[in-house]
Enzyme design. Structure first.
Site, PDB file in Angstrom:
ATOM      1  N   ILE A 435       5.518  -0.564   9.384  1.00 51.35           N
ATOM      2  CA  ILE A 435       6.047  -0.860   8.053  1.00 51.35           C
ATOM      3  C   ILE A 435       6.960   0.253   7.545  1.00 51.35           C
ATOM      4  CG2 ILE A 435       5.372  -1.558   5.703  1.00 51.35           C
ATOM      5  CD1 ILE A 435       4.651  -3.531   7.988  1.00 51.35           C
ATOM      6  N   HIS A 646       9.002  -6.115   2.889  1.00 52.02           N
ATOM      7  CA  HIS A 646       7.562  -5.948   3.074  1.00 52.02           C
ATOM      8  C   HIS A 646       6.895  -6.093   1.721  1.00 52.02           C
ATOM      9  CE1 HIS A 646       3.663  -4.275   3.962  1.00 52.02           C
ATOM     10  NE2 HIS A 646       3.833  -3.393   2.998  1.00 52.02           N
ATOM     11  N   HIS A 699      -5.769   0.538   5.363  1.00 53.66           N
ATOM     12  CA  HIS A 699      -6.349   1.242   4.220  1.00 53.66           C
ATOM     13  C   HIS A 699      -7.660   1.924   4.563  1.00 53.66           C
ATOM     14  CE1 HIS A 699      -3.617  -1.798   2.594  1.00 53.66           C
ATOM     15  NE2 HIS A 699      -3.313  -0.860   1.731  1.00 53.66           N
ATOM     16  N   CYS A 731       0.510  -2.351   6.418  1.00 56.94           N
ATOM     17  CA  CYS A 731       1.229  -1.538   5.432  1.00 56.94           C
ATOM     18  C   CYS A 731       1.654  -0.229   6.108  1.00 56.94           C
ATOM     19  CB  CYS A 731       0.347  -1.284   4.204  1.00 56.94           C
ATOM     20  SG  CYS A 731       1.267  -0.699   2.759  1.00 56.94           S
TER      21      CYS A 731
HETATM   22  N1  GLN Z   1       7.851   1.467   3.839  1.00 61.00           N
HETATM   23  C1  GLN Z   1       6.720   1.884   3.089  1.00 61.00           C
HETATM   24  C2  GLN Z   1       5.746   2.632   3.972  1.00 61.00           C
HETATM   25  O1  GLN Z   1       5.680   2.308   5.127  1.00 61.00           O
HETATM   26  C3  GLN Z   1       6.004   0.715   2.473  1.00 61.00           C
HETATM   27  C4  GLN Z   1       4.776   1.165   1.754  1.00 61.00           C
HETATM   28  C5  GLN Z   1       4.097   0.101   0.949  1.00 61.00           C
HETATM   29  O2  GLN Z   1       4.269  -1.050   1.171  1.00 61.00           O
HETATM   30  N2  GLN Z   1       3.299   0.490  -0.002  1.00 61.00           N
HETATM   31  O3  GLN Z   1       5.049   3.506   3.534  1.00 61.00           O
HETATM   32 ZN    ZN Z   2       2.478  -2.302   1.891  1.00 57.80          ZN
END
Ligand code: GLN
Ligand code: ZN
Length: 759
Positions: A435, A646, A699, A731
């Site tokens: 991400i 995202h 997480h 994430c």
């Molecule tokens: N590009 C961001 C990351 O990878 C996205 C974070 C998020 O969605 N909170 O940290």
């Molecule tokens: Zn995220």
């Protein structure tokens, strides 16, 4: 005489002490006793401060080691068997629910995280299953009440109310919500009895769920719960506290039930005032009037607030109006006093939690003063509000007025672009990616702190960051990912970094607010028109791309997320702020593309966050400008440039069509714990955008096995065409450690390759 009240206070410590203590505890550096003692010290400081600042109704039990909803679940013994079977101490069981557990005693995932109504705070979703045995578990609220009493502070304990608790809980067994009601009510009654014994006079039950659209069944549930509770409250006074909106669906019922106090949000509750004035307010009940904004940081406009209070006074005598915050102050930072770097000129316009305490007191003084407009407190405030500058930039205004429909439309249409992109990028099926961020290790943070303290030069910092980027690209090559990222090492935070590089933003040094657990963000303050000076991501992204043949994603934070995760100015509509940010980002996208970047990801992590709580307001108040703001950013790119986005959390089933209308080419989102619902919704909506439903949960520190990820991919592939599917975590990885990240990503790549080989 009127009184003042605070609904809840920040709890992480003005220097984020609680975060560091709990982290030390997890690492085994401090004992549970030391952690508890430190936390008690923190609580006592805050109670004494509120007392000293003259707050009449001071909350207790607003402290938490991780989350208040989790505390409530724990108190009600809603602890699923898998966690109890770990046979850990109470505190460690609690942390296992919050963060998952992987160790000698077992391997269990954390409970799900969800956005707390329309905020960037996240709560843990309680689980009720057929084995759940609701009963009073532990004594935290009582202990904390006594702790405050011992300091000479009489507090009003705060609990999440049973209705909101039951509404937010996830049912995992055969039982229905109503099947738990009696047991839950019985525990609250027991809680009342315990507090009565302790001599507590007021108790606050938070019921923010009342500000959402309520069905007839929900209203019936609410009434049945509270009829019983009110009948059994004895001498205890009960405050029903609501926030984040108005309670139009249940106002008549709420005011008819016989509460001793009712808390209404008069800042965000569009209809709160009219409800009181038109429908009346029960005699003998206190109105806890939420007039000091608990969500934004601008100084209160006393003129406006006094006008409102005077209007309310037409229906309710002054001594029954309690002047309060509109929500818990958890959502604002501790104190402006800690901001030594901000110009006085700006600082004087801000009120964080501690300053809001002073405002409450001022407002009380003014409310009681029949000639308040002559009062120096009033005059000073009026002059201050008058002097608030809008920091206008006319070129920005001109660009906004020149916008036309075409500016929001990307051509050619998706289906054509998709073919062009498949050819241009040449990616395998089920392409793997991340991400954006990679672990922000201590070394990376140390670099930034050295730069801040001028121990290294900007040049040295940049060189070190570029080295990290090169290492990160090499690592991703080694892991075998298909679409790479630069790792975001130069970014403290995905919004703060953008604010720092755009005009119109201000930054605090210590303006931390909780996002989840003890993790904080430091939202920038938007105080003027937003524009971009020079490119600011291009150098790093291009550097990353130079290290590899594989495509590197240019990584941007989207306009809606930047807006939603900032403290916005209040003198122009959010729609205009979002368009201003979008135009600034559009320039960055063009520069990335011009420098050979083939994929640009525009994160809208927080798109869902400010979706109005009531369905009737979704489009007109929000989506009608939020989606166009996103489209504006990417509408001018070449067909072969692939636009990703995202979103954190998959709860966008209801707005799937709107998400598709963002017209991105690929979207990744959280789905690791709940892919079914969202995948079904995508299928039903004939979602055109390619998707990367997160295949594991970042997480928590636990490492998912290859089998686990394979199972997730296979399950998703059953429903979504494999040509449309991407494989990624749910994430960014910045909060994770390096070893677990590498192990997890290796398993992810193995799983994707495994499934690919069966196609
Ligand atoms: N590009 C961001 C990351 O990878 C996205 C974070 C998020 O969605 N909170 O940290
Ligand atoms: Zn995220």
């Amino acid at each position: 005489m009127s009184k003042t009240a605070v609904i809840g206070y920040p709890r992480v410590g003005s220097q984020r002490e609680l975060k560091f203590w709990t982290e030390d505890y997890f690492k085994g550096k401090i004992s549970a006793d030391v952690l508890q003692a430190n936390a008690a010290e923190l609580r006592s400081k805050q109670w004494l401060l509120q007392q000293q600042r003259g707050v009449d109704f001071i909350p207790s039990n607003d402290f938490s080691f991780y989350d208040g909803v989790l505390d409530t679940a724990f108190l009600l013994n809603a602890v699923p068997k898998v966690y109890r079977d770990l046979r850990l101490s109470d505190l460690d069981t609690y942390f296992a629910l919050a963060r998952g557990y992987q160790g000698p005693k077992g391997d269990v995932k954390a409970l799900s995280l969800r956005k707390w109504f329309n905020t960037n705070y996240h709560y843990l979703v309680p689980v009720l299953d057929d084995e759940t045995e609701i009963r009073l578990n532990g004594s935290v609220p009582f202990d904390q009440y006594s702790e405050a009493m011992a300091l000479g502070v009489r507090t009003r304990p705060v609990l999440i109310g049973p209705f909101t608790f039951l509404t937010l809980a996830e049912l995992k067994g055969k039982k229905r919500r109503e099947d738990y009601t009696a047991a839950v009510v019985a525990v609250y009654r027991q809680i009342f009895e315990r507090f009565t014994v302790l001599g507590t006079d007021w108790l606050q039950l938070d019921e923010p769920a009342l500000v959402t659209d309520l069905s007839a069944d929900e209203i019936a549930l609410f009434i049945s719960i509270y009829r019983e509770l009110l009948a059994g409250k004895g001498g205890l006074k009960l405050l029903l506290q609501t926030y984040f909106g108005d309670i139009r669906d249940v106002y008549a019922q709420v005011t008819g039930l016989g509460f001793d106090g009712i808390g209404l949000d008069l800042v965000e509750g569009k209809q709160s005032k009219d409800l009181v004035l038109e429908k009346g307010f029960p005699q003998g009940t206190l109105l806890f009037a939420g007039v000091v904004n608990g969500k934004n940081i601008w100084r209160n406009d006393y003129g406006k607030t006094l006008t409102l209070l005077k209007e309310l006074e037409q229906s309710i005598p002054q001594e029954r109006i309690v002047i309060g915050t509109s929500s818990s102050l958890l959502l604002v930072p501790y104190t402006v006093a800690a901001e030594t770097a901000l110009p006085e000129e700006d600082k004087k316009h801000f009120a964080f939690a501690e300053e809001k305490l002073l405002e409450l007191n001022d407002l009380k003084t003014l409310f009681e003063d029949p000639n308040y407009t002559e009062n120096p407190l009033y005059k000073e405030n009026a002059a201050l509000i008058q002097s608030r500058s809008s920091h206008r930039d006319n070129t920005v205004g001109d660009k906004i007025s020149a916008l036309r429909n075409d500016d929001f439309i990307r051509l050619p249409v998706f289906a054509e672009r998709e073919k062009i992109q498949k050819r241009a990028l040449g990616l395998p099926l089920l392409p793997t990616t991340t991400i954006g961020s990679f672990p922000q290790t201590a070394a990376v943070k140390a670099l930034r702190s050295k730069l801040r303290k001028n121990e290294i030069t900007a040049e040295e910092y940049k060189t070190a960051v570029k080295q990290k980027i090169a290492d990160c690209v090499a690592l991703q090559e080694e892991i075998g990912l298909d679409v790479l990222v630069h790792g975001e090492f130069e970014r403290n935070d995905m919004v703060e970094y953008f604010g720092e590089n755009l005009n119109g933003f201000l930054f605090t040094q210590n303006g931390w607010v909780l996002s989840y657990g003890t993790r904080c963000v430091k939202p920038p303050i938007i105080r003027g028109d937003v524009s971009r000076g020079k490119p600011f991501t291009v150098e790093y992204i291009v550097h990353a791309q130079q290290q590899t043949e594989k495509p590197v994603k240019g990584m941007l934070t989207g306009p809606v997320t930047i807006l939603n995760w900032s403290f916005p100015r209040e003198d122009i509509p959010n729609r205009i702020i979002a368009f201003q940010i979008a135009l600034a980002l559009k320039e960055e996208v063009a520069d990335l593309e011009a420098n050979g970047i083939r994929i640009v990801q525009i994160d809208e992590a927080a798109l869902k966050e400010k979706l109005p709580l009531r369905r009737a307001d979704w489009r007109s108040d929000y989506l009608d400008w939020a989606i166009p703001a996103f489209r504006l950013v990417h509408s001018s790119v070449k067909p072969e440039t692939q636009i990703h986005t995202h979103m954190c959390y998959s709860e966008f089933e209801d707005i799937v069509q709107d998400i598709d209308n963002m017209d991105a080419d690929v979207i990744s989102f959280e789905a690791a714990r709940s892919h079914h619902a969202i995948v079904d919704a995508l299928v039903r909506a004939k979602f055109k955008t390619e998707v990367g439903p997160g295949v594991y949960d970042i997480h928590s520190p636990r490492v998912p096995s290859e089998e686990e990820i394979t199972a997730a991919i296979v399950a998703i592939k059953e429903e979504i065409a494999v040509e449309k599917l991407w494989v990624n975590p749910d994430c960014g990885l910045k909060t994770r450690g390096e070893p677990e990240t590498i192990a997890s990503l290796k398993n992810l790549v193995k799983a994707a390759r495994g499934v690919r080989s069966t196609l």
